[in-house]
Scaffold this active site. Sequence first.
Site, PDB file in Angstrom:
ATOM      1  CG  HIS A  55      -7.634 -30.581  11.640  1.00  8.61           C
ATOM      2  ND1 HIS A  55      -7.827 -30.996  10.338  1.00  8.61           N
ATOM      3  CD2 HIS A  55      -6.482 -29.866  11.632  1.00  8.61           C
ATOM      4  CE1 HIS A  55      -6.842 -30.555   9.572  1.00  8.61           C
ATOM      5  NE2 HIS A  55      -6.009 -29.867  10.336  1.00  8.61           N
ATOM      6  NE  ARG A  78       5.258 -25.056   3.843  1.00 12.62           N
ATOM      7  CZ  ARG A  78       4.888 -24.719   2.611  1.00 12.62           C
ATOM      8  NH1 ARG A  78       3.650 -24.962   2.200  1.00 12.62           N
ATOM      9  NH2 ARG A  78       5.725 -24.118   1.795  1.00 12.62           N
ATOM     10  CE1 TYR A 117       1.089 -33.276   4.870  1.00 11.58           C
ATOM     11  CE2 TYR A 117      -0.973 -32.817   6.012  1.00 11.58           C
ATOM     12  CZ  TYR A 117       0.394 -32.680   5.915  1.00 11.58           C
ATOM     13  OH  TYR A 117       1.082 -31.955   6.858  1.00 11.58           O
ATOM     14  CG  HIS A 203      -3.171 -29.593   2.070  1.00  8.81           C
ATOM     15  ND1 HIS A 203      -2.703 -28.297   2.075  1.00  8.81           N
ATOM     16  CD2 HIS A 203      -2.568 -30.217   3.114  1.00  8.81           C
ATOM     17  CE1 HIS A 203      -1.874 -28.135   3.080  1.00  8.81           C
ATOM     18  NE2 HIS A 203      -1.761 -29.293   3.729  1.00  8.81           N
ATOM     19  CG  HIS A 267      -6.694 -23.865  10.737  1.00  8.41           C
ATOM     20  ND1 HIS A 267      -6.320 -24.179  12.026  1.00  8.41           N
ATOM     21  CD2 HIS A 267      -5.985 -24.724   9.937  1.00  8.41           C
ATOM     22  CE1 HIS A 267      -5.459 -25.160  12.016  1.00  8.41           C
ATOM     23  NE2 HIS A 267      -5.236 -25.527  10.771  1.00  8.41           N
ATOM     24  CG  ASP A 318      -3.666 -28.441  13.206  1.00  4.89           C
ATOM     25  OD1 ASP A 318      -3.307 -29.320  12.396  1.00  4.89           O
ATOM     26  OD2 ASP A 318      -3.559 -27.233  12.964  1.00  4.89           O
TER      27      ASP A 318
END
Length: 440
Positions: A55, A78, A117, A203, A267, A318
Amino acid sequence: MSLTYWCERAWLPDGVADDVLVEIDGTRISRIEQGPPGSAERLAGLTIPGLANAHSHAFHRALRGATQEGRGDFWTWRELMYEVAARLDPDSYLRLATAVYAEMALAGVTCVGEFHYLHHAEGGRPYDDPNAMGHALVRAARAAGLRIALLDTCYVSGGVGASLSGVQLRFSDGDAERWAARAERLAAAYEGQPDVEIGAAIHSVRAVPPEQMPVVADFSHRHAAPLHVHVSEQRAENAACVEMYAATPVQILHERGALGPRSTAVHATHLTDVDIELLGQSGTYICMCPTTERDLADGIGPARAACDRGARITLGSDSHAVIDLFEEARAVELNERLASERRGHWPAADLLAAATGAGHASLGFPDAGLLVPGAWADLVSVRLDSVRTAGASGAEAIVYAATAADVHAVVSGGRRVVAEGRHVLGDVGPMLAQAIGDLR
C-alpha cells in the site's frame, strides 16, 4: 541471460540454510541448491525474497517531516496532503515517484501496490491522455527497478453524502461508469506486460457510494485483478457510514460484492466482531500500515484476531512517514503487545511472510515472494554484521533487529538494482530533495 548468486545464508520455504546457490534465467529463478560459491557472485548476510509494499501513495512522501509539527489528527493531516496533490502534474509526479520507488528499492522492496487516485488536472479536467498520471507511475517503477500493481482508484464523493470540492475534483471521473471506461483503457495499455498489474480500488465508503461499488468490483472480477479499499481507518468514518447506511464499511463492502480472495482491506483499524468474521470468511487480505497508523494517530487494528479468523495479513508503508518494511513487520507484533499487555503474538517467520509472499500475492503476483525455482528472481540481502544485527540470526534478525539501512544488495526480476547499498540510479537522497523541493 543466466546468472548465479551465492548466498551466505538464505531464507528458504523450510527455513534458513547456509551456502545457497541461486541460479537466475532472465527474470526467474531457475535452480536453487546448496554448495560452494565457485565463480558465483557473493551475497553476504541473510538473503530473503523481495519485499512487497502492498500500500503506497507515492506523493505522500513529500509530507515526511512537514506534517509532524504541532497537534492534530488524520483530518488536519489530510488538508496538508491535499496541498501537495494540488501541485503535481505528470512530469513532476514522474520525478517524485521515481525517487520514492528508488528509496523503496534501497529498502528491499521489489514490488509496489500504488493506490492511485490523483488522476486529472486542476478542476478535474482530464489530461490529453486521461491516464497520463498512471503512466508516469509505471515509468517511475520501471526506472527504479520495481514491479507495480497500479491500483486505479474510483473516487466519486467528498465524504458520506457530500459533494466533491477543491483538489478532490482531480481524483474523480464523475461516477463509477466513467471511472471504469478510463480504467479499461489503462488495462489495455499494459495487457501482457508481466511487470505491471492493473488493479482496481474503491477509495473508501466516504468516496464511493455503495450503489457504485459493484462497477469497481466487476472490473476486478473481469480482469482477475486485485481490488483494494481503505476500510475503517477512522472512527469518524465508521460513525458516518453507520448513520447513513445502518451498516459498517465492511458490511457495505460485503453486501456489494467487494470482499474476497483478490480483495485487500487497507488499515481495518476499527472493526467490529462481525467485520472480522466477514473479512476472514471471505479470505480478504488485510494490509496493515503501522508506521502511518501511528503517525496519524489512527489506532491499532486487530491483526491477530482477523488472521485467526482467516484474513491474510500484508504490509504497506502508505504515507511513507517511514519506508522500512522490517519496521512495519515488527510493529504489527509490538502494537499487539501494547494493546494486550502480552508478548509473542506473531512468529517472526509469519511477519516476514506477510512482507514477502502474502504481499506479492495480494498485488496479483502470486509467483513472487519465495526463493523457489520458477518464482520471480527477487533477492534481498541484509547485513548481519551491522551494529543493529550483529549477534542475531534467522528471521528474528530481520524482523526484530534490522532496518532498511541494513539492505546492501537487491536483485529485482533478475536485474541488479542495489549494490553495496547504492541504487543504480545514483544517490537517491538528492533525487528526493530535488523532487520534493520543486513542489514547495
